[in-house]
Enzyme design. Structure first.
Site, PDB file in Angstrom:
ATOM      1  N   ARG A 120       8.724  -0.934   3.416  1.00 27.07           N
ATOM      2  CA  ARG A 120       8.227  -0.396   2.135  1.00 27.07           C
ATOM      3  C   ARG A 120       9.299   0.413   1.416  1.00 27.07           C
ATOM      4  O   ARG A 120       9.456   0.307   0.207  1.00 27.07           O
ATOM      5  CB  ARG A 120       6.991   0.488   2.362  1.00 27.07           C
ATOM      6  CG  ARG A 120       5.739  -0.269   2.731  1.00 27.07           C
ATOM      7  CD  ARG A 120       4.485   0.486   2.310  1.00 27.07           C
ATOM      8  NE  ARG A 120       4.316   1.785   2.953  1.00 27.07           N
ATOM      9  CZ  ARG A 120       3.773   1.974   4.162  1.00 27.07           C
ATOM     10  NH1 ARG A 120       3.352   0.945   4.872  1.00 27.07           N
ATOM     11  NH2 ARG A 120       3.645   3.191   4.655  1.00 27.07           N
ATOM     12  N   LYS A 170       5.352  13.243  -4.013  1.00 29.07           N
ATOM     13  CA  LYS A 170       5.289  13.016  -5.460  1.00 29.07           C
ATOM     14  C   LYS A 170       3.897  13.266  -6.039  1.00 29.07           C
ATOM     15  O   LYS A 170       3.765  13.926  -7.073  1.00 29.07           O
ATOM     16  CB  LYS A 170       5.725  11.574  -5.710  1.00 29.07           C
ATOM     17  CG  LYS A 170       5.775  11.151  -7.140  1.00 29.07           C
ATOM     18  CD  LYS A 170       6.565   9.844  -7.255  1.00 29.07           C
ATOM     19  CE  LYS A 170       5.998   8.735  -6.376  1.00 29.07           C
ATOM     20  NZ  LYS A 170       4.797   8.104  -6.920  1.00 29.07           N
ATOM     21  N   ARG A 208       2.545  10.385  10.708  1.00 28.75           N
ATOM     22  CA  ARG A 208       1.245  10.568  10.057  1.00 28.75           C
ATOM     23  C   ARG A 208       0.122   9.917  10.881  1.00 28.75           C
ATOM     24  O   ARG A 208       0.268   8.827  11.421  1.00 28.75           O
ATOM     25  CB  ARG A 208       1.309   9.916   8.670  1.00 28.75           C
ATOM     26  CG  ARG A 208       0.109  10.200   7.829  1.00 28.75           C
ATOM     27  CD  ARG A 208       0.403   9.911   6.393  1.00 28.75           C
ATOM     28  NE  ARG A 208       0.542   8.475   6.139  1.00 28.75           N
ATOM     29  CZ  ARG A 208       0.576   7.955   4.922  1.00 28.75           C
ATOM     30  NH1 ARG A 208       0.504   8.727   3.870  1.00 28.75           N
ATOM     31  NH2 ARG A 208       0.709   6.652   4.770  1.00 28.75           N
ATOM     32  N   ARG A 258       6.981   1.180 -12.645  1.00 27.34           N
ATOM     33  CA  ARG A 258       7.273   0.745 -11.273  1.00 27.34           C
ATOM     34  C   ARG A 258       8.420  -0.257 -11.230  1.00 27.34           C
ATOM     35  O   ARG A 258       8.828  -0.680 -10.143  1.00 27.34           O
ATOM     36  CB  ARG A 258       6.005   0.175 -10.614  1.00 27.34           C
ATOM     37  CG  ARG A 258       5.547  -1.111 -11.209  1.00 27.34           C
ATOM     38  CD  ARG A 258       4.272  -1.665 -10.565  1.00 27.34           C
ATOM     39  NE  ARG A 258       3.854  -2.831 -11.347  1.00 27.34           N
ATOM     40  CZ  ARG A 258       2.614  -3.129 -11.650  1.00 27.34           C
ATOM     41  NH1 ARG A 258       1.633  -2.378 -11.217  1.00 27.34           N
ATOM     42  NH2 ARG A 258       2.333  -4.197 -12.371  1.00 27.34           N
ATOM     43  N   ARG A 309      -2.227   4.418  11.302  1.00 28.33           N
ATOM     44  CA  ARG A 309      -2.600   3.191  10.585  1.00 28.33           C
ATOM     45  C   ARG A 309      -1.592   2.093  10.867  1.00 28.33           C
ATOM     46  O   ARG A 309      -0.414   2.363  11.092  1.00 28.33           O
ATOM     47  CB  ARG A 309      -2.661   3.450   9.077  1.00 28.33           C
ATOM     48  CG  ARG A 309      -3.807   4.330   8.688  1.00 28.33           C
ATOM     49  CD  ARG A 309      -4.090   4.284   7.205  1.00 28.33           C
ATOM     50  NE  ARG A 309      -2.884   4.058   6.411  1.00 28.33           N
ATOM     51  CZ  ARG A 309      -2.729   4.492   5.168  1.00 28.33           C
ATOM     52  NH1 ARG A 309      -3.666   5.188   4.593  1.00 28.33           N
ATOM     53  NH2 ARG A 309      -1.635   4.226   4.500  1.00 28.33           N
TER      54      ARG A 309
END
Ligand SMILES: [Zn+2]
Length: 220
Positions: free
Chosen positions: A172, A16, A129, A92, A161
């Protein structure tokens, strides 16, 4: 013809941010995330901007009330969003979507785009990632640094991470869906929504987005 006013919705990992930047450049409008809006108003020294900065400095979420105040300032004549825009990550939640419509009363959004990427694909992108601890450069298990997880740019250590584990990403995405489904339904009911597939090559996805915007914009 007036410049387009767009909202871009999409999961983390849907691409995005990148596409919002490209759309903004293509149509010659500001492409701003909510964080960018807060920072730009803080830099201008507005009361709302400085208050938002305090929340961000403390690592806290900027409350809805304050967020909408800032968006209103940005949309006012002379503000960074006064003409056309691509909003990335805003609204949001449903309440903010409704508030935004209220502020835009005279000239509504041209289009809300849902950049759709299936959950398993996003999960794969995000779980693969790896990030340089030092310069934050992003890699992927399929496209690692040249030498043994050492950053090509700065020689730092490239790691996964803590919040990029499959479980954390899954949480999430779940949260995102809970908050976003009502926004998508809201725009759909108002016939402002377009779904664009975010699967595949970035250039292809960008072409789909431009076609969707051009189509919606011509109808005005
Ligand atoms: Zn690095």
């Amino acid at each position: 013809m007036a410049l387009p006013r767009l909202v871009l919705l999409g999961k983390q990992g849907a691409g995005k941010g990148t596409q919002a930047t490209r759309l903004g450049d293509h149509f010659g409008v500001a492409h701003l995330s909510t964080g960018d809006l807060f920072r730009s108003m803080a830099a201008m020294g507005t009361a709302h901007g400085l208050e938002a900065k305090r929340y961000m400095d403390d690592g806290e979420l900027v409350p809805d009330e304050l967020t909408i105040g800032i968006v209103e300032e940005c949309l006012a004549p002379g503000g960074p969003l006064s003409d056309g825009f691509v909003l990335d990550g805003f609204p949001r939640n449903l309440r903010l979507a409704q508030e935004l419509d209220g502020i835009l009363d005279g000239r509504p959004l041209d289009l809300a785009i849902n950049l759709d990427v299936p959950r398993d694909i996003v999960l794969d992108r995000l779980a693969g990632r790896r990030v340089c601890e030092n310069c934050q450069r992003v890699y992927h298990v399929n496209m690692p640094p040249t030498v043994d997880w050492t950053c090509d740019t700065c020689g730092g250590k490239v790691v996964q991470r803590d919040d990029d584990t499959e479980e954390a990403i899954d949480r999430r995405l779940q949260l995102y869906e809970e908050q976003t489904v009502p926004i998508i339904d809201y725009y759909r009911q108002r016939e402002m929504l377009t779904e664009v597939s975010g699967v595949g090559d970035g250039d292809e996805v960008f072409k789909r987005l431009v076609t969707a915007v051009d189509g919606a914009h011509r109808c005005k």
